[in-house]
Design a protein around this motif. Structure first.
Motif, PDB file in Angstrom:
ATOM      1  N   THR A 142     -70.522  50.055  81.099  1.00  0.00           N
ATOM      2  CA  THR A 142     -69.186  50.134  81.684  1.00  0.00           C
ATOM      3  C   THR A 142     -68.869  51.557  82.108  1.00  0.00           C
ATOM      4  O   THR A 142     -68.417  51.813  83.238  1.00  0.00           O
ATOM      5  N   LEU A 143     -69.113  52.508  81.232  1.00  0.00           N
ATOM      6  CA  LEU A 143     -68.815  53.899  81.561  1.00  0.00           C
ATOM      7  C   LEU A 143     -69.745  54.429  82.652  1.00  0.00           C
ATOM      8  O   LEU A 143     -69.336  55.250  83.478  1.00  0.00           O
ATOM      9  N   ARG A 144     -70.993  53.956  82.668  1.00  0.00           N
ATOM     10  CA  ARG A 144     -71.888  54.353  83.755  1.00  0.00           C
ATOM     11  C   ARG A 144     -71.329  53.906  85.100  1.00  0.00           C
ATOM     12  O   ARG A 144     -71.331  54.654  86.087  1.00  0.00           O
ATOM     13  N   LEU A 145     -70.820  52.678  85.143  1.00  0.00           N
ATOM     14  CA  LEU A 145     -70.272  52.154  86.394  1.00  0.00           C
ATOM     15  C   LEU A 145     -68.996  52.891  86.795  1.00  0.00           C
ATOM     16  O   LEU A 145     -68.765  53.131  87.989  1.00  0.00           O
ATOM     17  N   PHE A 146     -68.180  53.279  85.831  1.00  0.00           N
ATOM     18  CA  PHE A 146     -67.017  54.101  86.160  1.00  0.00           C
ATOM     19  C   PHE A 146     -67.457  55.451  86.731  1.00  0.00           C
ATOM     20  O   PHE A 146     -66.824  55.982  87.646  1.00  0.00           O
ATOM     21  N   ARG A 147     -68.562  56.010  86.216  1.00  0.00           N
ATOM     22  CA  ARG A 147     -69.065  57.271  86.765  1.00  0.00           C
ATOM     23  C   ARG A 147     -69.571  57.086  88.195  1.00  0.00           C
ATOM     24  O   ARG A 147     -69.359  57.938  89.061  1.00  0.00           O
ATOM     25  N   VAL A 148     -70.250  55.966  88.439  1.00  0.00           N
ATOM     26  CA  VAL A 148     -70.715  55.660  89.800  1.00  0.00           C
ATOM     27  C   VAL A 148     -69.529  55.591  90.754  1.00  0.00           C
ATOM     28  O   VAL A 148     -69.562  56.162  91.865  1.00  0.00           O
ATOM     29  N   LEU A 149     -68.493  54.888  90.353  1.00  0.00           N
ATOM     30  CA  LEU A 149     -67.309  54.756  91.205  1.00  0.00           C
ATOM     31  C   LEU A 149     -66.628  56.101  91.400  1.00  0.00           C
ATOM     32  O   LEU A 149     -66.174  56.429  92.506  1.00  0.00           O
ATOM     33  N   ASN A 150     -66.561  56.896  90.342  1.00  0.00           N
ATOM     34  CA  ASN A 150     -65.936  58.219  90.451  1.00  0.00           C
ATOM     35  C   ASN A 150     -66.686  59.088  91.454  1.00  0.00           C
ATOM     36  O   ASN A 150     -66.069  59.788  92.269  1.00  0.00           O
ATOM     37  N   GLY A 155     -63.891  62.975  97.391  1.00  0.00           N
ATOM     38  CA  GLY A 155     -63.550  63.286  98.775  1.00  0.00           C
ATOM     39  C   GLY A 155     -63.110  62.101  99.598  1.00  0.00           C
ATOM     40  O   GLY A 155     -62.971  62.221 100.819  1.00  0.00           O
ATOM     41  N   ARG A 156     -62.910  60.950  98.956  1.00  0.00           N
ATOM     42  CA  ARG A 156     -62.493  59.739  99.676  1.00  0.00           C
ATOM     43  C   ARG A 156     -61.229  59.171  99.046  1.00  0.00           C
ATOM     44  O   ARG A 156     -61.081  59.188  97.830  1.00  0.00           O
ATOM     45  N   ASN A 189     -61.253  60.923  90.060  1.00  0.00           N
ATOM     46  CA  ASN A 189     -61.187  60.254  91.361  1.00  0.00           C
ATOM     47  C   ASN A 189     -60.852  58.777  91.206  1.00  0.00           C
ATOM     48  O   ASN A 189     -60.128  58.202  92.033  1.00  0.00           O
ATOM     49  N   VAL A 190     -61.370  58.160  90.160  1.00  0.00           N
ATOM     50  CA  VAL A 190     -61.060  56.750  89.905  1.00  0.00           C
ATOM     51  C   VAL A 190     -59.584  56.585  89.572  1.00  0.00           C
ATOM     52  O   VAL A 190     -58.916  55.686  90.109  1.00  0.00           O
TER      53      VAL A 190
END
Length: 213
Positions: A142-150, A155-156, A189-190
């Protein structure tokens, strides 16, 4: 622009998967009717519902004004979002390269972000036996996926460039970021993206829809 005269029938619940469809329909501003499928009572196994959702899962929709003017039923939240985006020409790009970007992040959500957070929920909150390995495995993923999304949101303002079904697919799942262990310090960013989307009136309506039922 495509118009809708007869309401779209949405069979759903205010879960993260159901909220995708609620938000999308509110963003489109088309007429729709909510049908609550009480999974606690087993209504997802009723023959009428199985006829439109053979996987006995919410959400599903019936569009009485489908291709050729004939009714069509659609199950699976990602398929519903893409169908509605294509039909109404909104929240899904027309440029093929940008379509690929949106599709990547749409499928990232339906194949990873949703299922892994769902497993996290199950083993952490609902499993009758607390299995440390499963709790650790899905918590870390779960935290890995939050890092991917972050990283993607660096910049977006939105996941795939412009606001799209890629954002709508993930926003319901991301709402419980604190419970999953995400933080403002590590995932700024998330959190900014969540707050940006929550400020949209249609998103707020879609996320709240059905909760009082």
């Amino acid at each position: 622009m495509t118009t809708q005269t007869q309401p779209i029938q949405a069979y759903s619940l205010p879960t993260p998967n159901g909220q995708k469809v609620h938000v999308m329909l509110e963003e489109l501003g088309v007429p729709w009717v909510y049908h609550r499928i009480d999974i606690g009572k087993g209504e997802q196994f009723a023959p009428d519902f199985l006829a439109i959702s053979p996987n006995n899962k919410i959400p599903a929709i019936v569009d009485p004004e489908g291709p050729g003017g004939e009714p069509i039923s659609i199950f699976e939240s990602g398929a519903i979002l893409k169908y509605l985006g294509l039909k109404f020409g909104q929240l899904y790009p027309t440029d093929p390269r940008q379509q690929v970007k949106v599709d990547e992040w749409l499928f990232w959500q339906v194949g990873g972000f949703g299922p892994m957070l769902g497993q996290n929920n199950h083993f952490t909150l609902y499993a009758p036996e607390k299995i440390p390995y499963a709790i650790k495995r899905y918590g870390e993923e779960t935290l890995r996926l939050f890092r991917v999304l972050n990283t993607q949101l660096e910049g977006r303002d939105y996941i795939a460039g412009d606001y799209s079904i890629a954002d709508i697919a993930s926003i319901g799942w991301a709402q419980s970021w604190e419970r999953y262990g995400a933080t403002r310090a590590e995932h700024p960013n998330v959190i900014a993206w969540i707050e940006r989307l929550n400020a949209r009136p249609a998103v707020a309506r879609g996320l709240a829809f059905g909760k009082a039922s």
